[in-house]
Write an enzyme that holds these catalytic residues in place. Structure first.
Site, PDB file in Angstrom:
ATOM      1  N   ASP A 260      69.936  -8.445 -20.902  1.00  0.00           N
ATOM      2  CA  ASP A 260      70.374  -8.268 -19.523  1.00  0.00           C
ATOM      3  C   ASP A 260      71.668  -9.061 -19.354  1.00  0.00           C
ATOM      4  OD1 ASP A 260      70.641  -7.463 -16.945  1.00  0.00           O
ATOM      5  OD2 ASP A 260      68.636  -8.048 -16.290  1.00  0.00           O
TER       6      ASP A 260
HETATM    7  C1  BGC Z   1      70.304  -6.530 -13.731  1.00  0.00           C
HETATM    8  C2  BGC Z   1      70.102  -5.260 -14.534  1.00  0.00           C
HETATM    9  C3  BGC Z   1      71.357  -4.437 -14.550  1.00  0.00           C
HETATM   10  C4  BGC Z   1      72.475  -5.291 -15.124  1.00  0.00           C
HETATM   11  C5  BGC Z   1      73.801  -4.567 -15.277  1.00  0.00           C
HETATM   12  C6  BGC Z   1      71.566  -7.275 -14.153  1.00  0.00           C
HETATM   13  O1  BGC Z   1      71.871  -8.297 -13.268  1.00  0.00           O
HETATM   14  O2  BGC Z   1      69.181  -7.363 -13.889  1.00  0.00           O
HETATM   15  O3  BGC Z   1      69.026  -4.537 -13.978  1.00  0.00           O
HETATM   16  O4  BGC Z   1      71.168  -3.270 -15.288  1.00  0.00           O
HETATM   17  O5  BGC Z   1      72.673  -6.409 -14.266  1.00  0.00           O
HETATM   18  O6  BGC Z   1      74.395  -4.310 -14.068  1.00  0.00           O
END
Ligand code: BGC
Length: 707
Positions: A260
């Site tokens: 993530d």
């Molecule tokens: C979130 C994800 C997301 C990623 C990219 C993160 O902060 O937890 O769900 O896909 O950002 O934007």
């Protein structure tokens, strides 16, 4: 071919493939500056132009420009992969995932994924960070809005349908790779506080928390994203048990793993990696292929390989998976695959897409209470008050490619439909309304309050400890009640709420965030052009102290035997009954449906056998409409304690007024199986009860025995 390519790659080029950065780094003007974040991250242009994928682009033109610039410099011409968050639509915005789940119809998810893939692919994206298949039980967590609710069955069905919908090739060749997230147990963040500690047993992991990701993997999701949180004390992003034992060995997943945002670097803050170099070592050892946003791999893997601390085979295995993904998504054949400014004009917000969004929105609305005031009388004079009456921001969280400006507010739609209105004004508290407004309220036959949560109150990093309606809104509600008029509450919100303050109203209609055609769908439902058929995918607690409260809880040695007269040493609270205020699967219709005549073709089943179950359902009118028939099981004896009742199957059907249909289900061994803590899937012979109905009340029951 990709094996050949791998052989030609230098170590630097290989490591580049493991990095994903925002497009910002590849935009010309910034490169000249080589300052700011580029300097801070200790990156140079060589490293930047070696990366393998990009997080988010706005449109086809931007994607084409970046790909062109990148390929010009790339020795081996390995195209960049463009990824982004397309969660419930790209430009045409659909209901939020919690609302999609309220439809209790996984086909809605498939429709959404297909339209999203069409629009996003022509706009230059190849892979979406969706579906979020986190199992949830705590409405304080802001991200329940992105989830499919508390039932592992629904979660699995919706996750599967989304993955298939995104990945299926469409007529124009459009498709998206899916990346299911956040592996694993992110939804178990303690106290519902985002990014907080998680502690889940292996039995619960395998039986509940893994359910959604497992179905997505079975549906052949191309990628999986790790969670910010921990499993057994080790951050999921570097967790070998999850990433190697479960994902690769048990499930045979061959796709790509992605961290993530910054979550590899954050293993340092968790106190489990010493520094960036250690994080890089831990990530690659655990089988993490792509690092999102941080640069531990980009800055440290080369040295680690050269010193022998990281084996080159680990890098090669990850690179091969990434190249395979690019090949699968058609990028070697055409690095610009999909991106087309011409098609963008044609596809984005296409009337067919908007019509689909409206249809899903209609199916997602949950009528929680109705004493007969709905559907609205034709000539009733209406007053519309509350914070969202003139609001066009109906897209909800995680819809940043979409724009709200073209949405209609509820007031707009009422005006267009020539509804008689004495007042239609937004306001969050009494002082937003004038004495003239009060007169207008008094002149109305029915008062409609449009209440709930601002879109900024749910989503990532938006956890709450108070999930009741704000005081100002309660004051508005009380004013309306004092006027002694029929009062309808429409709710907009991203989570189950505590609704004690408005329980004595005449009708409650839950609408979540319904997207581009929210107001149209709400209006149609209020006036009876749509017969509501949504059901709650999560229980609504009576108060915060009840959380977590969900339908499929385990047996206890001391259950409450008589809720009217509970015993002293029973599992209960002294000040609140155990049931939530509104149960899972609650949802009313303008029609009355009855389920009768439950029959099983046998009451004993061998392991390779199956039972045919039949039931009759009748729509007694006065409207045609859809209804969902739910099949729950209770396993009376197993090696571990199992839920008192668990949803196993469902069917949503349409019935004309007065129509009766027979609905059939097939029960197989699969429905009776569960997991032990070591991940093995087992069953036990013995007695089961099957329960069938349209909600958790008045279920018909029958027994069978697995022999
Ligand atoms: C979130 C994800 C997301 C990623 C990219 C993160 O902060 O937890 O769900 O896909 O950002 O934007």
């Amino acid at each position: 071919m990709i094996e050949e390519l791998l052989k030609q790659m230098t170590l630097k080029e290989k490591i580049g493939q493991l990095a994903k950065l925002s497009p910002y780094f590849l935009i010309e003007e910034l490169e000249k500056e080589a300052a700011g974040p580029i300097k801070e991250l200790n990156l140079d242009t060589e490293k930047i132009f070696s990366i393998g994928s990009i997080l988010g682009v706005r449109n086809a033109e931007e994607m084409i420009k970046i790909q062109e610039r990148y390929l010009k410099r790339s020795r081996l011409k390995i195209p960049l992969l463009f990824m982004g968050d397309v969660i419930h639509g790209f430009k045409t915005i659909f209901p939020v995932p919690l609302a999609i789940a309220s439809s209790f119809d996984p086909e809605t998810a498939r429709t959404i994924a297909r339209v999203s893939a069409r629009e996003a692919n022509v706009s230059g994206l190849h892979l979406t960070f969706s579906p979020m298949a986190d199992f949830v039980r705590d409405p304080r967590w802001g991200r329940v809005v992105e989830s499919f609710g508390e039932s592992k069955y629904l979660l699995g069905e919706f996750a599967k349908a989304m993955v298939e919908g995104y990945q299926e090739e469409q007529q124009g060749g459009e498709r998206l790779g899916a990346c299911v997230k956040h592996f694993a147990c992110y939804g178990a963040s303690e106290g519902g506080r985002d990014y907080n500690t998680v502690d889940v047993s292996r039995v619960w992991l395998h039986n509940y928390y893994l359910s959604g990701y497992r179905e997505a993997v079975k549906a052949k999701t191309k990628a999986i994203m790790t969670a910010f949180t921990l499993f057994e004390g080790v951050p999921c992003t570097i967790n070998r048990y999850l990433l190697r034992s479960v994902l690769r060995e048990d499930w045979g997943f061959e796709g790509v793993t992605i961290s993530d945002y910054d979550s590899l670097q954050e293993t340092i803050k968790h106190g489990v990696s010493l520094n960036q170099e250690d994080a890089a070592k831990n990530g690659i050892a655990a089988g993490l292929d792509i690092e999102m946003a941080s640069v531990c791999y980009l800055n440290h893997l080369e040295k680690l390989v050269k010193s022998g601390e990281v084996k080159i085979e680990l890098i090669d295995e990850a690179v091969l998976r990434i190249l395979k993904l690019k090949e699968d998504l058609g990028l070697f054949a055409d690095p610009y695959r999909g991106a087309s400014p011409k098609k963008e004009k044609e596809y984005l917000m296409h009337p067919d897409h908007l019509a689909k969004s409206e249809a899903v929105a209609r199916d997602a609305i949950v009528l929680m209470k109705n004493n007969g005031v709905l559907p609205l009388r034709k000539n009733a004079k209406l007053a519309l008050i509350g914070p969202f009456v003139t609001n066009r921001l109906t897209n909800g969280p995680w819809s940043w490619h979409g724009y709200n400006d073209e949405n209609n507010s509820l007031a707009d739609v009422f005006i267009k439909n020539n509804r008689q209105m004495t007042l239609a004004k937004s306001g969050s508290d009494l002082n937003d309304y004038t004495p003239e407004d009060l007169q207008a309220l008094k002149a109305a036959d029915i008062i409609i309050l449009y209440l709930g949560e601002d879109r900024k109150l749910s989503g990532e990093a938006h956890s709450l400890t108070n999930i009741s309606l704000p005081d100002g809104q309660v004051r508005l509600y009380q004013l309306a009640r004092k006027l002694d008029k029929p009062t309808v509450v429409i709710l907009q919100n991203g989570r189950p709420m505590v609704l004690e303050d408005i329980l004595d109203c005449d009708a409650i209609m839950e609408t979540w965030f319904l997207g581009s055609r929210s107001s149209e769908a709400i209006h149609q439902t209020l006036v009876g052009e749509n017969n509501p058929s949504g059901k709650l995918p999560m229980s609504f607690p009576a108060n915060i102290g009840q959380i977590p409260v969900y339908h499929d809880h385990l047996l206890t040695g001391r259950p409450v035997t008589d809720p009217e007269n509970p015993g002293e040493y029973e599992s209960r609270y002294l000040d609140q009954e155990n049931n939530p205020r509104f149960k899972f699967a609650h949802g009313l219709s303008y029609s009355t449906f009855s389920v009768t005549d439950l029959r099983l073709d046998k009451d004993e089943m061998e392991k390779d056998d199956q039972i045919q179950l039949k039931v009759r359902i009748t729509n007694h009118g006065p409207y045609p409409g859809k209804e969902t028939i739910l099949l729950f099981l209770t396993d009376h004896f197993a090696r571990i304690s199992l839920p008192v009742i668990e949803l196993k199957q469902s069917q949503k059907i349409f019935l004309k007024t007065g129509e009766t249909r027979e609905v059939e289900f097939t029960i197989t061994l699969d429905d009776t199986m569960y997991y032990l803590g070591d991940g093995s899937r087992v069953y036990d012979k013995g007695d089961f009860t099957v329960h069938v109905g349209t909600n958790m009340e008045n279920l018909l029951n029958a027994k069978f025995r697995l022999i």
